[in-house]
Write an enzyme that holds these catalytic residues in place. Structure first.
Site, short mmCIF file in Angstrom:
data_model
loop_
_atom_site.label_atom_id
_atom_site.label_comp_id
_atom_site.label_asym_id
_atom_site.label_seq_id
_atom_site.Cartn_x
_atom_site.Cartn_y
_atom_site.Cartn_z
N GLY A 199 49.29 -36.19 -29.19
CA GLY A 199 48.32 -35.20 -28.71
C GLY A 199 47.42 -34.79 -29.88
CB ILE A 217 49.65 -31.51 -33.46
CG1 ILE A 217 49.13 -30.09 -33.15
CG2 ILE A 217 50.46 -31.52 -34.77
CD1 ILE A 217 50.21 -29.04 -32.89
NE ARG A 244 54.34 -37.87 -20.86
CZ ARG A 244 54.53 -36.58 -20.63
NH1 ARG A 244 55.46 -36.20 -19.82
NH2 ARG A 244 53.79 -35.66 -21.22
CB ILE A 267 55.41 -29.84 -37.56
CG1 ILE A 267 54.81 -31.18 -37.12
CG2 ILE A 267 55.51 -29.81 -39.07
CD1 ILE A 267 54.22 -31.25 -35.79
NE ARG A 306 58.23 -24.66 -29.14
CZ ARG A 306 57.15 -24.15 -29.75
NH1 ARG A 306 56.94 -24.35 -31.03
NH2 ARG A 306 56.29 -23.42 -29.07
CD GLU A 336 62.04 -21.74 -34.42
OE1 GLU A 336 62.12 -22.84 -34.99
OE2 GLU A 336 60.96 -21.20 -34.14
CG HIS A 371 58.11 -21.90 -35.96
ND1 HIS A 371 58.67 -21.96 -34.71
CD2 HIS A 371 56.84 -22.34 -35.80
CE1 HIS A 371 57.79 -22.41 -33.84
NE2 HIS A 371 56.65 -22.64 -34.48
C1 8YV Z 1 53.10 -20.10 -33.19
C2 8YV Z 1 54.10 -22.08 -32.03
O1 8YV Z 1 52.69 -19.82 -34.44
O2 8YV Z 1 51.99 -22.52 -31.10
C3 8YV Z 1 53.20 -22.49 -30.94
O3 8YV Z 1 53.72 -22.78 -29.86
O4 8YV Z 1 55.25 -22.25 -31.96
C4 8YV Z 1 53.57 -21.49 -33.27
O5 8YV Z 1 52.50 -22.21 -33.72
C5 8YV Z 1 54.11 -19.12 -32.82
O6 8YV Z 1 54.10 -18.97 -31.44
C6 8YV Z 1 53.86 -17.76 -33.45
O7 8YV Z 1 55.00 -17.11 -33.57
#
Ligand code: 8YV
Length: 319
Positions: A156, A158, A178, A233, A235, A264, A282
């Site tokens: 995607g 990122i 996919r 980076i 989940r 976390e 995170h």
């Molecule tokens: C956020 C994230 O910074 O975008 C997301 O889904 O996990 C992080 O980039 C986070 O939600 C902030 O706490």
């Protein structure tokens, strides 16, 4: 001027001060996370909230949504929606907005930083200097990053931003997703195991949720070369953590550099005991610049909702 009562919005989790200050200027912000009896609070007041604000990493529990019959908006500070029941939101006509396209560069930078700090032992080097070990020993050697094979799981926004950066490191880039993205100049690997087998660095950049839970399982980790690094980076839920910890303990892979963890902010002692890991809290999107823009984006979405305008960050595409 007649006194106009502020509209109430519900805040699910703490947010940065700048966002909170902006919210309270315009809205009556109720902090659910500070309620000692959240269920009682929602039973008594749930009907009044048309909008809630939460973070990507926190999302919102479906039990909470069920107590908000007037809800029309979930404004997410972040891009992840894996902690939100999107079937429920679709069925109940609740719009979900994210802070689209803002954090992509920072998260991709973090992936490169993790890759470099792991392979080039930057954290060990820092400790080596601080402990004065340098005065009596030679520093440890790292592994080269430039020119190596990079496997990206998820292509995607990122994933693509990571690939663009890796090109400047002369890396050979392959990815698993996919479907093949034919417009991209990288090699698509339909099979995740083959990608793992053929990568010196395997970077997880897919979205979280039930479809990717434990995607990086014992088979994937076993397929990785012994000199390979795993970078996450995305989940923590996407990695079978006990299996990864075992592989790191027994040096079945070289290391892991992680910005996210399954439970976390709790990080088990097992991680702390390993020295072939780089651990981050995170912080992929945690720069002043990006967090400021994310705050503005949340406010823009909430304001647009209450003034009946198009929601700039509304989640699109098939669920
Ligand atoms: C956020 C994230 O910074 O975008 C997301 O889904 O996990 C992080 O980039 C986070 O939600 C902030 O706490």
């Amino acid at each position: 001027m007649p006194y106009a009562e502020k509209t109430s919005v519900l805040l699910i989790a703490p947010v940065m001060d700048a966002l909170y200050e902006n919210l309270i200027n315009a809205y009556n912000v109720c902090k659910l996370y500070e309620e000692s009896d959240a269920v009682g609070f929602l039973n008594a007041t749930g009907h009044q909230f048309r909008a809630i604000i939460t973070r990507g990493d926190t999302g919102v529990k479906t039990e909470i949504l069920e107590k908000l019959p007037s809800l029309g908006l979930i404004a997410v500070f972040g891009v992840g929606t894996d902690a939100i029941d999107l079937t429920y939101t679709r069925q109940h006509d609740i719009a979900v907005t994210i802070t689209s396209d803002i954090l992509t560069s920072d998260v991709a930078d973090m992936a490169m930083g993790l890759m470099l700090s792991g392979a080039r032992k930057l954290c060990q080097g820092d400790r080596f200097v601080r402990s004065r070990a340098w005065e009596s020993e030679a520093p440890p050697l790292g592994s080269q990053v430039s020119g190596k094979r990079l496997g990206i799981v998820g292509m995607g926004n990122i994933g693509q931003a990571i690939a663009r950066r890796a090109l400047a490191f002369d890396m050979q880039i392959s990815y698993n997703s996919r479907t093949e993205k034919e417009a991209l100049p990288y090699t698509w690997q339909a099979n995740l195991l083959s990608l793992a087998q053929d990568s010196d660095f395997l970077v997880i950049a897919a979205s979280g949720g039930a479809h990717t839970k434990n995607l990086i399982n014992s088979d994937v980790i076993a397929a990785m070369p012994a000199h390979a690094w795993l970078i996450n980076i995305a989940r923590g839920s996407m990695v079978d953590e006990p299996v990864l910890i075992d592989a790191l303990r027994s040096n079945k892979i070289a290391g892991a550099a992680l910005d996210v963890f399954a439970n976390e902010p709790y990080v088990s002692d097992a991680w702390l005991a390993l020295d072939n890991v780089v651990l981050q809290p995170h912080v992929g999107s945690a720069t002043h610049e990006t967090r400021q823009k994310m705050s503005e984006s949340v406010i823009a979405n909430v304001d647009a909702f209450f003034t009946g305008k198009t929601l700039p960050g509304q989640l699109k595409g098939p669920l």
